[in-house]
Design an enzyme around this catalytic site. Sequence first.
Site, PDB file in Angstrom:
ATOM      1  N   ARG A  33       0.854  -1.211   0.000  1.00 38.75           N
ATOM      2  CA  ARG A  33       0.000   0.000   0.000  1.00 38.75           C
ATOM      3  C   ARG A  33       0.880   1.248   0.000  1.00 38.75           C
ATOM      4  O   ARG A  33       1.460   1.630   1.027  1.00 38.75           O
ATOM      5  CB  ARG A  33      -0.911   0.025   1.219  1.00 38.75           C
ATOM      6  CG  ARG A  33      -1.716   1.290   1.361  1.00 38.75           C
ATOM      7  CD  ARG A  33      -2.764   1.445   0.295  1.00 38.75           C
ATOM      8  NE  ARG A  33      -3.797   0.413   0.414  1.00 38.75           N
ATOM      9  CZ  ARG A  33      -4.713   0.182  -0.519  1.00 38.75           C
ATOM     10  NH1 ARG A  33      -4.709   0.875  -1.636  1.00 38.75           N
ATOM     11  NH2 ARG A  33      -5.624  -0.762  -0.351  1.00 38.75           N
ATOM     12  N   ASP A  54     -12.065  10.209  -6.637  1.00 31.36           N
ATOM     13  CA  ASP A  54     -11.644   9.027  -7.402  1.00 31.36           C
ATOM     14  C   ASP A  54     -12.050   9.288  -8.852  1.00 31.36           C
ATOM     15  O   ASP A  54     -13.119   8.948  -9.303  1.00 31.36           O
ATOM     16  CB  ASP A  54     -12.328   7.770  -6.877  1.00 31.36           C
ATOM     17  CG  ASP A  54     -11.670   6.504  -7.411  1.00 31.36           C
ATOM     18  OD1 ASP A  54     -11.980   5.415  -6.872  1.00 31.36           O
ATOM     19  OD2 ASP A  54     -10.859   6.601  -8.356  1.00 31.36           O
ATOM     20  N   GLU A  75      -2.016   9.053 -11.025  1.00 34.36           N
ATOM     21  CA  GLU A  75      -1.696   7.766 -11.648  1.00 34.36           C
ATOM     22  C   GLU A  75      -1.584   7.900 -13.164  1.00 34.36           C
ATOM     23  O   GLU A  75      -2.507   8.396 -13.825  1.00 34.36           O
ATOM     24  CB  GLU A  75      -2.762   6.749 -11.271  1.00 34.36           C
ATOM     25  CG  GLU A  75      -2.962   6.620  -9.767  1.00 34.36           C
ATOM     26  CD  GLU A  75      -4.262   5.958  -9.393  1.00 34.36           C
ATOM     27  OE1 GLU A  75      -4.719   5.070 -10.143  1.00 34.36           O
ATOM     28  OE2 GLU A  75      -4.838   6.332  -8.349  1.00 34.36           O
ATOM     29  N   HIS A 130       0.445   3.501 -10.390  1.00 38.04           N
ATOM     30  CA  HIS A 130      -0.510   4.035  -9.406  1.00 38.04           C
ATOM     31  C   HIS A 130       0.240   4.807  -8.297  1.00 38.04           C
ATOM     32  O   HIS A 130       0.233   4.399  -7.141  1.00 38.04           O
ATOM     33  CB  HIS A 130      -1.253   2.827  -8.829  1.00 38.04           C
ATOM     34  CG  HIS A 130      -2.482   3.105  -8.051  1.00 38.04           C
ATOM     35  ND1 HIS A 130      -2.508   3.857  -6.907  1.00 38.04           N
ATOM     36  CD2 HIS A 130      -3.767   2.696  -8.239  1.00 38.04           C
ATOM     37  CE1 HIS A 130      -3.733   3.899  -6.422  1.00 38.04           C
ATOM     38  NE2 HIS A 130      -4.510   3.212  -7.203  1.00 38.04           N
ATOM     39  N   ARG A 189       1.287  -6.494  -9.659  1.00 34.67           N
ATOM     40  CA  ARG A 189       1.780  -5.939  -8.386  1.00 34.67           C
ATOM     41  C   ARG A 189       1.934  -6.989  -7.279  1.00 34.67           C
ATOM     42  O   ARG A 189       2.412  -6.693  -6.205  1.00 34.67           O
ATOM     43  CB  ARG A 189       0.877  -4.800  -7.909  1.00 34.67           C
ATOM     44  CG  ARG A 189      -0.548  -5.224  -7.589  1.00 34.67           C
ATOM     45  CD  ARG A 189      -1.362  -4.028  -7.097  1.00 34.67           C
ATOM     46  NE  ARG A 189      -2.728  -4.431  -6.745  1.00 34.67           N
ATOM     47  CZ  ARG A 189      -3.578  -3.662  -6.087  1.00 34.67           C
ATOM     48  NH1 ARG A 189      -3.212  -2.440  -5.730  1.00 34.67           N
ATOM     49  NH2 ARG A 189      -4.795  -4.087  -5.803  1.00 34.67           N
TER      50      ARG A 189
HETATM   51  O1  TA6 Z   1      -6.846   4.395  -8.543  1.00 38.38           O
HETATM   52  C1  TA6 Z   1      -7.930   4.583  -7.672  1.00 38.38           C
HETATM   53  C2  TA6 Z   1      -8.493   3.221  -7.314  1.00 38.38           C
HETATM   54  O2  TA6 Z   1      -8.961   2.537  -8.462  1.00 38.38           O
HETATM   55  C3  TA6 Z   1      -9.573   3.425  -6.260  1.00 38.38           C
HETATM   56  O3  TA6 Z   1     -10.866   3.107  -6.773  1.00 38.38           O
HETATM   57  C4  TA6 Z   1      -9.141   2.516  -5.113  1.00 38.38           C
HETATM   58  O4  TA6 Z   1      -9.709   1.238  -5.259  1.00 38.38           O
HETATM   59  C5  TA6 Z   1      -7.618   2.528  -5.319  1.00 38.38           C
HETATM   60  O5  TA6 Z   1      -7.468   2.413  -6.722  1.00 38.38           O
HETATM   61  C6  TA6 Z   1      -6.851   1.496  -4.542  1.00 38.38           C
HETATM   62  O6  TA6 Z   1      -7.101   0.213  -5.043  1.00 38.38           O
HETATM   63  P1  TA6 Z   1      -6.451  -1.033  -4.246  1.00 38.38           P
HETATM   64  O7  TA6 Z   1      -6.870  -2.258  -5.002  1.00 38.38           O
HETATM   65  O8  TA6 Z   1      -4.958  -0.828  -4.252  1.00 38.38           O
HETATM   66  O9  TA6 Z   1      -7.012  -0.938  -2.848  1.00 38.38           O
END
Ligand code: TA6
Length: 294
Positions: A74, A208, A267, A163, A100
């Site tokens: 994360r 988002d 991103e 991301h 990932r």
């Molecule tokens: O990039 C934004 C997003 O698609 C959000 O909707 C949220 O889900 C974030 O990615 C994080 O996703 P993850 O699967 O890493 O918890």
Amino acid sequence: MPQSIETLAAHFQHPGLTFELGQGGLVKAVVQTEVSTGEVYLHGAHVTAFQLNGQSPLLWLSQKSLFETGKAIRGGVPICFPWFGPLASDPKAPGHGYARTKSWEISSIYPSDDGGLSIDLQTTIDDFALTYSVSFGRTLQLALKVELLSTASGPAKFEEALHTYLTVSDVRKVSIDGLEVTGYIDKVDAAKPKPASGAPIQFNGECDRVYLDTKATCVLHDPGFNRTIAVSKSHSSSTVVWNPWIEKSIKMADFGDEEWTGMVCIETANVAGNSIELQPGKSHTMTAQVACVV
Ligand code: TA6
């Protein structure tokens, strides 16, 4: 089997480069040069740190992040591939694809073009061969090359995203220039298409947004840290901007309840209508650059 520290140290030597057991016992490369420091795990080819010497970190990493095989880290720069978000055809598929959570291999190291060090990592997913180049220098430079193997039975499409989680003083006090003239898909409002806002992005709740058909550089102004970060890109037509705010942060076990104020994601992507289709034997390279410009 992931490459061991011993194997890596025997094959790849460069001043300032070390291989270590990081969190969760996962193997990482650590780069310390005259200009910056950075680290990348074999797990997910996940860049987890980058900062210019004498400055605060540019990348954000949750204190609650897991470092376990099969789980995403994360923070830093997760690689989303071969899809972005949930997979519509399979709700059980891992969000943001497999890249990932796979173990990648380091294939080469070499001086970067701005006084730092570059590391190439490779893996294969389905009929795709991926090469990810990470350069820790005066800027963080990332390049994701995707090749559809010539043995593939026909053309194949994919989505991709770098991301990137950026550290900010307080998300409520920052703004992002560059997307004022671009409409977006608002995932906080039932994925409704929204018109261009005509103004820099500011944050007063969960955000988002998926911006399509944009090549723009995003410029993050952070008065609290008295700094400006530019996220530029090439061969990317989508940009996603995300902050989970309070409720969503509380729902994520690997995200501290109070951590939402200290991060924002910008991103670099090709998603939805901007997804990429390759013919067998062909490749596509998307790049992102994260620079502290002031
Ligand atoms: O990039 C934004 C997003 O698609 C959000 O909707 C949220 O889900 C974030 O990615 C994080 O996703 P993850 O699967 O890493 O918890």
